[in-house]
Each structure stands twice: as structure tokens, then as C-alpha cells.
Scaffold this motif. Sequence first.
Motif, PDB file in Angstrom:
ATOM      1  N   GLU A  68       0.857  -1.278   0.132  1.00 10.49           N
ATOM      2  CA  GLU A  68      -0.157  -0.239  -0.384  1.00 10.49           C
ATOM      3  C   GLU A  68       0.794   1.327   0.657  1.00 10.49           C
ATOM      4  O   GLU A  68       0.648   2.351  -0.657  1.00 10.49           O
ATOM      5  N   ARG A  71       2.074   1.668  -3.366  1.00 13.01           N
ATOM      6  CA  ARG A  71       1.469   1.488  -4.071  1.00 13.01           C
ATOM      7  C   ARG A  71       0.928   3.830  -4.132  1.00 13.01           C
ATOM      8  O   ARG A  71       0.354   4.192  -4.954  1.00 13.01           O
ATOM      9  N   SER A  72       1.021   3.597  -2.862  1.00 16.12           N
ATOM     10  CA  SER A  72       0.399   5.434  -2.968  1.00 16.12           C
ATOM     11  C   SER A  72       1.614   6.455  -3.684  1.00 16.12           C
ATOM     12  O   SER A  72       0.810   7.577  -3.471  1.00 16.12           O
ATOM     13  N   LEU A  99      -9.416   7.051  -5.636  1.00 17.24           N
ATOM     14  CA  LEU A  99      -9.266   5.946  -5.166  1.00 17.24           C
ATOM     15  C   LEU A  99      -7.145   5.883  -4.979  1.00 17.24           C
ATOM     16  O   LEU A  99      -7.020   5.214  -4.133  1.00 17.24           O
ATOM     17  N   LYS A 100      -6.265   7.051  -4.964  1.00 14.19           N
ATOM     18  CA  LYS A 100      -5.387   7.213  -4.660  1.00 14.19           C
ATOM     19  C   LYS A 100      -5.454   7.987  -3.642  1.00 14.19           C
ATOM     20  O   LYS A 100      -4.358   8.315  -2.258  1.00 14.19           O
TER      21      LYS A 100
ATOM     22  N   HIS B   3     -13.026   9.044   1.579  1.00 15.36           N
ATOM     23  CA  HIS B   3     -13.213   8.241   0.554  1.00 15.36           C
ATOM     24  C   HIS B   3     -13.682   6.680   0.312  1.00 15.36           C
ATOM     25  O   HIS B   3     -14.335   7.238  -0.714  1.00 15.36           O
ATOM     26  N   ILE B 209      -6.853   0.551 -11.271  1.00 14.39           N
ATOM     27  CA  ILE B 209      -7.054   1.288  -9.790  1.00 14.39           C
ATOM     28  C   ILE B 209      -6.581   0.272  -9.332  1.00 14.39           C
ATOM     29  O   ILE B 209      -5.546  -0.066  -7.557  1.00 14.39           O
ATOM     30  N   ALA B 212      -3.350   1.603  -7.718  1.00 17.73           N
ATOM     31  CA  ALA B 212      -3.534   3.032  -6.776  1.00 17.73           C
ATOM     32  C   ALA B 212      -3.902   1.938  -5.747  1.00 17.73           C
ATOM     33  O   ALA B 212      -4.040   1.241  -5.128  1.00 17.73           O
ATOM     34  N   LYS B 213      -3.603   3.394  -4.203  1.00 14.76           N
ATOM     35  CA  LYS B 213      -3.515   3.487  -3.523  1.00 14.76           C
ATOM     36  C   LYS B 213      -4.503   2.763  -2.431  1.00 14.76           C
ATOM     37  O   LYS B 213      -4.515   1.545  -2.086  1.00 14.76           O
ATOM     38  N   ASN B 214      -5.520   2.656  -2.381  1.00 17.56           N
ATOM     39  CA  ASN B 214      -6.847   2.209  -1.864  1.00 17.56           C
ATOM     40  C   ASN B 214      -8.342   1.132  -3.546  1.00 17.56           C
ATOM     41  O   ASN B 214      -9.218   1.187  -3.024  1.00 17.56           O
ATOM     42  N   GLY B 215      -7.025   0.656  -4.522  1.00 14.96           N
ATOM     43  CA  GLY B 215      -6.881  -0.263  -5.318  1.00 14.96           C
ATOM     44  C   GLY B 215      -7.753  -1.097  -4.582  1.00 14.96           C
ATOM     45  O   GLY B 215      -7.856  -1.884  -5.505  1.00 14.96           O
ATOM     46  N   LYS B 216      -7.159  -2.109  -3.375  1.00 11.61           N
ATOM     47  CA  LYS B 216      -7.182  -3.025  -2.939  1.00 11.61           C
ATOM     48  C   LYS B 216      -8.312  -3.369  -2.479  1.00 11.61           C
ATOM     49  O   LYS B 216      -9.325  -3.090  -2.505  1.00 11.61           O
ATOM     50  N   VAL B 219     -11.608  -0.995  -2.445  1.00  9.99           N
ATOM     51  CA  VAL B 219     -12.003  -0.685  -4.135  1.00  9.99           C
ATOM     52  C   VAL B 219     -13.116  -2.451  -3.459  1.00  9.99           C
ATOM     53  O   VAL B 219     -14.272  -1.787  -4.270  1.00  9.99           O
TER      54      VAL B 219
END
Lengths: 233, 391
Positions: A68, A71-72, A99-100, B3, B209, B212-216, B219
Motif C-alpha cells: 500500500e 502504491r500511494s 482511489l489514490k 474516501h 485501480i 492505486a493506494k485504495n485499489g485493493k 475497492v
Amino acid sequence: MELKIDRVTKQYGSKIAVDRISLTLGRGVHGLLGENGAGKTTFMRMICGILAPTGGSISFDGMEAATEGYRSVLGYLPQDFGYYPDFTGKDFLLYMAALKGLPKRRAGEKAKELIEMTALKEAAGNKIKTYSGGMRQRLGIAQALLNDPDILVLDEPTAGLDPKERVRFREVIQEYGKKHIVLLSTHIVSDIEHVAGNILMMKRGQLIYRGPWGEEKGDLEQFYLKQFEGGEE
Amino acid sequence: MNHFGILVKYEWKKLLQKKLVRIAILVVILLQVFMNLSFLMQYYTSYRSDEDGNVIQTGGRSGYEKLMDDKEDAKALEGRKVDDAMLEEMRQFYAEYSPRDKYAEIHSMVRAMSGEESREFTGEELYGVWKDNIKTSFKSQLLSEKEIAYWEKKMENIETPFTYHYAMAWETILNNQCVGTGMLLVMLLAVCLSGIFAEESRLKTSNLILCAKNGKNPVYLAKAVVGMLFGFLGAFVLYVISFAFQFYFLGTEGFHAILQQDIVYSPYPITIGQAVLIMFGITVFIGVLESMFAMVLSLGLNNNLAAMSVVVGLMMLTSFIYIPKRFRILSWLWHFIPTGILGTGEFYDGRLFQFLGISITNLGFAPILYFVLSLVLFWVGRRKYVKVQKS
Ligand SMILES: Nc1ncnc2c1ncn2[C@@H]1O[C@H](COP(=O)(O)OP(=O)(O)OP(=O)(O)O)[C@@H](O)[C@H]1O
Ligand SMILES: [Mg+2]
């Protein structure tokens, strides 16, 4: 700020798409050149953590790829940029910002700034399916930049851009590369020869050249073409 | 909005923007309305034979007229006890020809209770035969002594003689709507949700997706929440449509009528209204389960048509293939696969789930089972999604 790539390999059956590439990338623009099928996209997808390497490891300042934290700090423009045809450009950017993990306020500001930067202001309220190819590509560049990524990976970002936009893009990237790691792939030598401080050249999955390119070394284009003489096996 | 809220909002948007989804919603709603109005398309003619044996037509009524007549006749019986006096009154009525079957509701109930067309009963005999018939039904279901004892105890709470209450709206929903509604719901979910993951991969947005940070996890959770909410809302809306039409034509009365006036062999000591609410509740759980199922298939098969076929196919299969009750566990498990359990037969299925001395009826077990399965599917999907790294 260091992106460490250690003996990264990707094998599809008996085909080795990326063959033991080791590299350390710091701030600056890194231009990745290579013919069709050289392995550029495969290599970049592994850096972005959406493709698991068959072997080797990738990390950024101690964070493993695909975690994570990693990815950020990542921004990615895929070669085949996917979008939601019925979203407006603005909505798309706001969604990508969520998403980011951008705070809502910041997301709004950043989206607005990038819409202006990529000259999409007039089209921002229209559905993406009404965009031209070049407009979509600019939207793709905008979304990659939303989170001010430390690692910006752009797979053929200039595809479909007209000469004016190409020049603008070069300026943006040059500026961005001063503080961040930018890795961008292309077939078009002129796209990177004046922008990229570091040239990476791939051939059949292997890295065949790396390092800066100075005037003293002659014409990059000539050198590049010479590497691929003889064409396909 | 945090988010997660924004992610949920955009997942809704992605779902509802799809033409396929919009059309499916519209079609399912129209079908549900049509199912509720199908009586309008019927026409009834009545005949009788005269002294010479010639058949003569005595009248014709539209479906609507017949429904209103039935309603009026049924309402006239409101609050009557089904006892000796009533049975005698009915006999006298049927001794002569009448163009209107004024005792239809009670007549059909008595017929079902006794299993005989025209025997004459006293009240006591009737309830005796009824109890015997229920016992026979327990035997044919191969229930254990313990199960039979359980139900006999339950049945002590059913008051005899029965008191008839007008409950046509509730009866219609229970008899005619529950199974169809469940099937429509499963089809709706299969069509709409089987693309929820597969579509990202088709559009190639999964590349954006997943890095991206929140993609897992976020989401995944947002998609699951939207899917399950869609399943829940789907069940809700379809029932609201049924309630609206049935209450409009037949009135809301009858929630407290005993279930046995509609499903005579049921040993459940509950009212018709409660039975409908139980079916509604189970449908909601089915909605949640099937949406999770469609989504996990979408993720696993990575193809919306394939995922859709599996969901619909499995539902069809359970209505074609009947596993005999002597394969006890298998047939018991099989009958929980949606949507067979929504049939009226479920109210006289006496099989129990027994665990640590607790006995749970099928209708009580279904929501627990569906909930647990939904959680398992959620967990399986999450593991698969979070791990996904394309090769
Ligand atoms: N999923 C896959 N399965 C099998 N082989 C693959 C797969 N993806 C890529 N390859 C192979 O790996 C090699 C590298 O492909 P890649 O897409 O990385 O090349 P590229 O340098 O990006 O080419 P281009 O300039 O055309 O974009 C190619 O030979 C390709 O056929
Ligand atoms: Mg490529």
C-alpha cells in the motif's frame, strides 16, 4: 529517493519477456527505448505491481512493489489506457483521486489544476467517450499525476498527441523529473533525447544500454536504429 | 464524505450507467407488474347442464369481475368459524345450483383438509382427518420421531376450529408471487452484477485501480457493498410492487389470519401475514447471497456472460432436478439453493436442522445459511481480489 530493481524477470512459458534486469533509478527522467515486443510494457507493469515478476524484486525506499505504501507514491499511465466511457473527464479524475486516497478538497483542486494543464478545460464536463484519442491520452496523463507521485511510470505517453501537445508534455515532464522519478517508454527518440537525463534501451527482454546521452556520443537515433538492425529473428 | 463513501458513490455510478443494467431493471420491474396484473387477462365462462344433459353457458366474467366477486364472497365469510354449523350451511348451499360460488374459500379449504371431494363431515371428524393427513405427510417426508414430536408440539398452538379471515391479498402474494419474485431477483442480479469485476478488466481500468493506494481492500469492499445493497434493494422494490398491486385490488386485511386457511397442511403456528414477511425476509437474504455469488464468479471467471450463466443455470437446475428425500442430507441441502425454498411447499416441509440440542426449522435455517455463505463468498472474493496480479 531510490527505485531499486533487482534481477527482475518475467517468463511466459518458454518466452522470457524480461530477462534479469537490475537497475537503480533516482530523481530524473529515464527514457526507455525499445522495439515492439522488447519487453517495455511488461517491465513497467511489474514496476507498477500489477504484474508479478517470475523472479527478482522491486522496491522503493524500502517499500516492496504492490504494497500500500508503494502504491500511494505511484502514478501510472498504461499503454492501453482504460477509462469509463460514460464518466465525464472531471468525474473520472475525481474518482481516480479517491482511489489514490487524496482528501476531497485537495482532489478538487488538483483535478482542476491538471485539467487546465492538459488543456481539457472545455471538455472536462463531457463524457470521455466523446473525446478524441489525443484528449483521452491527456486525461490519462492527468490521472497519473493526481497524487504527485514519487514514481511516475508512463508507457508511451506521447502516442496520439499532436506536435503542440507533444512539446507541452515534454516541458511538463522535464519539470516534474527535477524532483521525482519519471520512467517513460517510447519508440520515438526525439521524444526523450532532450528530456531524459538517462537512457535505457531494451532488446528482447534485456537491457542493452543505460546511461546519459551526451552530444559527444553522436546521434541517439542513429545509435538506436543500429541496435535493431537485422530486425526480427 | 470520506474516501470509502466516494468509492461507493462511483461504484453505483458505474453500475447504473450501464445500458444493460438499466434495461434489466426496467424489464424486471415490468415483468413483476405483469405478474401482478395477469388476472386481468383472463376470462371466465360458467356452464351447467340442464335436465336433458345439455350443456348451457350461464355467464361470462372478465378476470377483474371474477376477482371482485370472489373478494365480495370471501369478505362475507369474514370471522366465521369453520365448525359444524358452517359445514351444514355450506352443504345446504351446494345442494342447489348457484351461479356464484359463495363458499369457495371455505369449500376449498375443507376439501384440502380432508383430501376428499364430497364426503360429509362433522367439525370434529374434519379436524381429525386433517391431523391424520398431516401425520401422513410427515411420514412421507421420512421425518424422525424427534421431528414429528417437535411439530406435534408446535401444532398444539394452532387453534381449532379455524376462524376464517378475509386475507386475499396476502394469500395471493404467498401463493403466486414469492417464487416468481425470487427468480426475477436472481436473474436481475445475475445480469447486473456479473460484470462488476469482469468489466474493469475488459475496460482495462483494472490496471489503474490495482496500482492505486485504495485499489485493493477499499475497492473490493465498495463493490461488495454496492452489490449487496443492490440485491437488498432489488428484493425490496419487487415486494413493494407486489404489495402495492395486491393491496390496491384486494385490500390490506388478513395479516392475522392463520396460515392453515391457505396452506392447510402446514404445521407452522403462524399467520399468513407472518408467512409473507418470512418469505420477504428470506428473499432479502437470497438477494445478498446471490449478489455476492455473482460478484465472486465475475472475479473468478473474469467474464460477465460466464458468471451470469452459472448463476441463472444453477437456479434453473434446482427447479429441474429433484433429489428424493431418502437422500436425506443431499436433498435437504439441495432444496436450499435459491429459489426453490420460496415455494409454499416449504411451509409443510418438516425437516429440522438439529445441532447441540437446538432444533431449527428450514425457514429459520435459511437466513442463517445464506448469511454465512454470503460471508464466506465475501471472504473468498476478497482473498482472490487482493492477491490478483495478472500473469
Ligand atoms: N500475457 C502474455 N502472455 C504471453 N506473452 C506475452 C504476454 N504479454 C507480453 N508477452 C510477450 O512479451 C514480450 C514483451 O511484450 P511487451 O508488451 O512488454 O513489449 P513492448 O516492449 O511493450 O512492445 P510495444 O512497443 O509493442 O509496446 C512480447 O514478445 C510479448 O509477445
Ligand atoms: Mg508496450
